[in-house]
Motif scaffolding. Structure first.
Motif, PDB file in Angstrom:
ATOM      1  N   TRP A 287       1.883  -1.862 -12.184  1.00 32.61           N
ATOM      2  CA  TRP A 287       2.923  -2.556 -12.963  1.00 32.61           C
ATOM      3  C   TRP A 287       4.310  -2.192 -12.451  1.00 32.61           C
ATOM      4  O   TRP A 287       5.256  -2.958 -12.598  1.00 32.61           O
ATOM      5  CB  TRP A 287       2.801  -2.242 -14.450  1.00 32.61           C
ATOM      6  CG  TRP A 287       2.986  -0.797 -14.821  1.00 32.61           C
ATOM      7  CD1 TRP A 287       2.014   0.126 -15.037  1.00 32.61           C
ATOM      8  CD2 TRP A 287       4.242  -0.114 -15.031  1.00 32.61           C
ATOM      9  NE1 TRP A 287       2.573   1.345 -15.358  1.00 32.61           N
ATOM     10  CE2 TRP A 287       3.936   1.220 -15.367  1.00 32.61           C
ATOM     11  CE3 TRP A 287       5.584  -0.502 -14.963  1.00 32.61           C
ATOM     12  CZ2 TRP A 287       4.916   2.176 -15.636  1.00 32.61           C
ATOM     13  CZ3 TRP A 287       6.556   0.455 -15.227  1.00 32.61           C
ATOM     14  CH2 TRP A 287       6.217   1.771 -15.558  1.00 32.61           C
ATOM     15  N   ARG A 288       4.436  -1.023 -11.840  1.00 27.42           N
ATOM     16  CA  ARG A 288       5.736  -0.635 -11.320  1.00 27.42           C
ATOM     17  C   ARG A 288       5.963  -1.250  -9.934  1.00 27.42           C
ATOM     18  O   ARG A 288       7.083  -1.564  -9.548  1.00 27.42           O
ATOM     19  CB  ARG A 288       5.806   0.888 -11.220  1.00 27.42           C
ATOM     20  CG  ARG A 288       7.197   1.448 -11.095  1.00 27.42           C
ATOM     21  CD  ARG A 288       7.169   2.905 -10.667  1.00 27.42           C
ATOM     22  NE  ARG A 288       6.469   3.755 -11.607  1.00 27.42           N
ATOM     23  CZ  ARG A 288       7.012   4.207 -12.732  1.00 27.42           C
ATOM     24  NH1 ARG A 288       8.214   3.874 -13.035  1.00 27.42           N
ATOM     25  NH2 ARG A 288       6.319   4.977 -13.548  1.00 27.42           N
TER      26      ARG A 288
ATOM     27  N   LEU B 216      19.802  12.788  -7.728  1.00 25.94           N
ATOM     28  CA  LEU B 216      20.805  12.748  -6.660  1.00 25.94           C
ATOM     29  C   LEU B 216      20.724  11.441  -5.868  1.00 25.94           C
ATOM     30  O   LEU B 216      21.750  10.794  -5.613  1.00 25.94           O
ATOM     31  CB  LEU B 216      20.611  13.953  -5.733  1.00 25.94           C
ATOM     32  CG  LEU B 216      21.513  14.030  -4.505  1.00 25.94           C
ATOM     33  CD1 LEU B 216      22.973  13.854  -4.880  1.00 25.94           C
ATOM     34  CD2 LEU B 216      21.322  15.352  -3.785  1.00 25.94           C
ATOM     35  N   VAL B 217      19.503  11.027  -5.511  1.00 23.89           N
ATOM     36  CA  VAL B 217      19.359   9.765  -4.784  1.00 23.89           C
ATOM     37  C   VAL B 217      19.831   8.607  -5.652  1.00 23.89           C
ATOM     38  O   VAL B 217      20.529   7.693  -5.179  1.00 23.89           O
ATOM     39  CB  VAL B 217      17.894   9.545  -4.339  1.00 23.89           C
ATOM     40  CG1 VAL B 217      17.691   8.141  -3.801  1.00 23.89           C
ATOM     41  CG2 VAL B 217      17.504  10.574  -3.289  1.00 23.89           C
TER      42      VAL B 217
ATOM     43  N   LEU C   5      10.900   3.276  -7.858  1.00 24.66           N
ATOM     44  CA  LEU C   5       9.541   3.573  -7.405  1.00 24.66           C
ATOM     45  C   LEU C   5       9.246   5.067  -7.312  1.00 24.66           C
ATOM     46  O   LEU C   5       8.090   5.474  -7.388  1.00 24.66           O
ATOM     47  CB  LEU C   5       9.304   2.928  -6.033  1.00 24.66           C
ATOM     48  CG  LEU C   5       9.091   1.416  -6.059  1.00 24.66           C
ATOM     49  CD1 LEU C   5       9.123   0.841  -4.663  1.00 24.66           C
ATOM     50  CD2 LEU C   5       7.779   1.066  -6.743  1.00 24.66           C
ATOM     51  N   GLY C   6      10.297   5.867  -7.142  1.00 22.67           N
ATOM     52  CA  GLY C   6      10.057   7.294  -7.003  1.00 22.67           C
ATOM     53  C   GLY C   6       9.550   7.670  -5.620  1.00 22.67           C
ATOM     54  O   GLY C   6       9.307   6.807  -4.775  1.00 22.67           O
TER      55      GLY C   6
ATOM     56  N   GLU D  58       0.817  -1.206   0.000  1.00 23.32           N
ATOM     57  CA  GLU D  58       0.000   0.000   0.000  1.00 23.32           C
ATOM     58  C   GLU D  58       0.854   1.261   0.000  1.00 23.32           C
ATOM     59  O   GLU D  58       0.504   2.246  -0.647  1.00 23.32           O
ATOM     60  CB  GLU D  58      -0.957   0.004   1.193  1.00 23.32           C
ATOM     61  CG  GLU D  58      -2.108  -0.982   1.072  1.00 23.32           C
ATOM     62  CD  GLU D  58      -2.995  -0.737  -0.155  1.00 23.32           C
ATOM     63  OE1 GLU D  58      -2.985   0.372  -0.702  1.00 23.32           O
ATOM     64  OE2 GLU D  58      -3.689  -1.676  -0.564  1.00 23.32           O
ATOM     65  N   VAL D  59       1.968   1.229   0.704  1.00 21.85           N
ATOM     66  CA  VAL D  59       2.844   2.401   0.672  1.00 21.85           C
ATOM     67  C   VAL D  59       3.462   2.549  -0.717  1.00 21.85           C
ATOM     68  O   VAL D  59       3.531   3.642  -1.268  1.00 21.85           O
ATOM     69  CB  VAL D  59       3.934   2.304   1.761  1.00 21.85           C
ATOM     70  CG1 VAL D  59       4.925   3.453   1.633  1.00 21.85           C
ATOM     71  CG2 VAL D  59       3.302   2.318   3.143  1.00 21.85           C
ATOM     72  N   MET D  60       3.880   1.425  -1.299  1.00 16.52           N
ATOM     73  CA  MET D  60       4.432   1.493  -2.654  1.00 16.52           C
ATOM     74  C   MET D  60       3.404   1.987  -3.660  1.00 16.52           C
ATOM     75  O   MET D  60       3.734   2.663  -4.632  1.00 16.52           O
ATOM     76  CB  MET D  60       4.937   0.112  -3.091  1.00 16.52           C
ATOM     77  CG  MET D  60       6.223  -0.325  -2.431  1.00 16.52           C
ATOM     78  SD  MET D  60       6.796  -1.901  -3.123  1.00 16.52           S
ATOM     79  CE  MET D  60       8.428  -1.999  -2.358  1.00 16.52           C
TER      80      MET D  60
END
Length: 312
Positions: free
Chosen positions: A64-65, A257-258, A98-99, A55-57
């Motif tokens: 699909w991601r 940057l990440v 995932l961003g 759910e957090v993702m």
DNA sequence: TACGCGTGGAA
DNA sequence: TTTCCAAGCGT
């Protein structure tokens, strides 16, 4: 000869289309039997940890991601205890692709809080869930309903769109009722014992049929009583400006940057400026330092003097 | 309340 | 090519 229905205006005519709760439940249950989607987070018996991570993702992120990322993540952190013990850096690495990297920080802190305060048992209570980092109203309800089968109305953007369109004649694909109004409708419709299937069915319908753009009204099981069927027209788009540096939106720089720090253990600000901007001029390093400081306060990076790395 | 926050495929 | 968008959250 049949008399034509007398209506005072077009709106009243549309009001007549509003379906009963019983009709909606029957139609949707029938549709859900053959069209439901199966996901790792829907396998039985439900694992609240998997539901939490998924759910957090899924916040603002397509299925699909999430699917491949969730598999990788669960292999790396099989239980909430594994996640709670992990280094922040490893969680951010596992979050790749995932961003919205702050979510990884929230999820990590959430796992630690659940282990510390609830002995590693994810709460089923809405109020307790809401207090955890990264768990807002939607995610709290999703965990209560999907993981624990609680009879709470889940309202995500899909369900908001479906109920808005069914109960109100909308002419633009962008329109929807206010969230508060939708939640009241959703709570009235929720069948006893339907916490899982009813919310999942509404969500799947919104995702597969009642899509934001180009809704498939001809395939919709609710079309005969839907206030908006056949009315929806494409929305006129209006882009809004984002804060930019070197013509690139700020949050893209954050993402780059990440991503850079995922590949390298540690870098200086000047090195990063050279890699990102192709320049380590004073202005560029200064701007980068400011960016890094805000990201550090978000917990997605760690700054030690001139060096930058993912947090330990 | 409005804004900022990633990513990459689809339109 | 550019623009839009996808199971929200925190401030």
């Amino acid at each position: 000869m049949r008399a034509k229905r007398v209506t005072t205006n077009a709106k009243d005519q549309r009001e007549d289309r509003k379906p009963s709760a019983a009709w909606l439940r029957q139609r949707l249950r029938w549709w859900y039997r053959t069209h439901r989607r199966m996901f790792r987070w829907r396998t039985e018996p439900r694992d609240p940890y998997i539901v939490l991570v998924a759910e957090v993702m899924l916040q603002q992120t397509q299925v699909w991601r999430v699917e491949p990322a969730l598999e990788r993540f669960l292999k790396r952190f099989p239980t909430i205890e594994h996640l709670a013990r992990a280094a922040r850096r490893d969680v951010l690495v596992a979050w790749q692709g995932l961003g919205y990297n702050r979510r990884a920080v929230y999820l990590h802190e959430c796992a630690r809080a659940i282990v510390a305060r609830f002995g590693g048992v994810i709460p089923a209570d809405l109020a307790q869930l809401r207090m955890l980092p990264g768990i807002g109203d939607y995610t709290a309800r999703a965990i209560a309903a999907f993981a624990y089968g609680k009879d709470v109305a889940v309202v995500d953007v899909n369900i908001q769109r479906v109920l808005s369109r069914v109960f109100y004649p909308l002419q633009s694909q962008a329109e929807q009722l206010p969230i508060g109004k939708v939640r009241r409708i959703a709570e009235q419709l929720l069948p006893r014992g339907g916490g899982r299937w009813w919310n999942e069915a509404l969500m799947d319908l919104g995702s597969l049929v009642c899509t934001k753009r180009s809704p498939r009204c001809s395939e919709c099981p609710l079309r005969r009583r839907c206030s908006s069927a056949g009315l929806l027209l494409p929305a006129e788009q209006q882009a809004k400006e984002e804060p930019c540096y070197r013509n690139v939106p700020r949050r893209l720089w954050r993402g780059r940057l990440v991503e850079l720090l995922r590949q390298r253990s540690s870098c200086t600000l000047a090195e990063i400026a050279e890699l990102l901007f192709g320049s380590a001029a004073a202005d560029d390093v200064a701007w980068l330092r400011n960016l890094a400081d805000q990201m550090a306060s978000d917990g997605v990076v760690c700054r030690d003097g001139e060096r930058l790395e993912l947090p330990p």
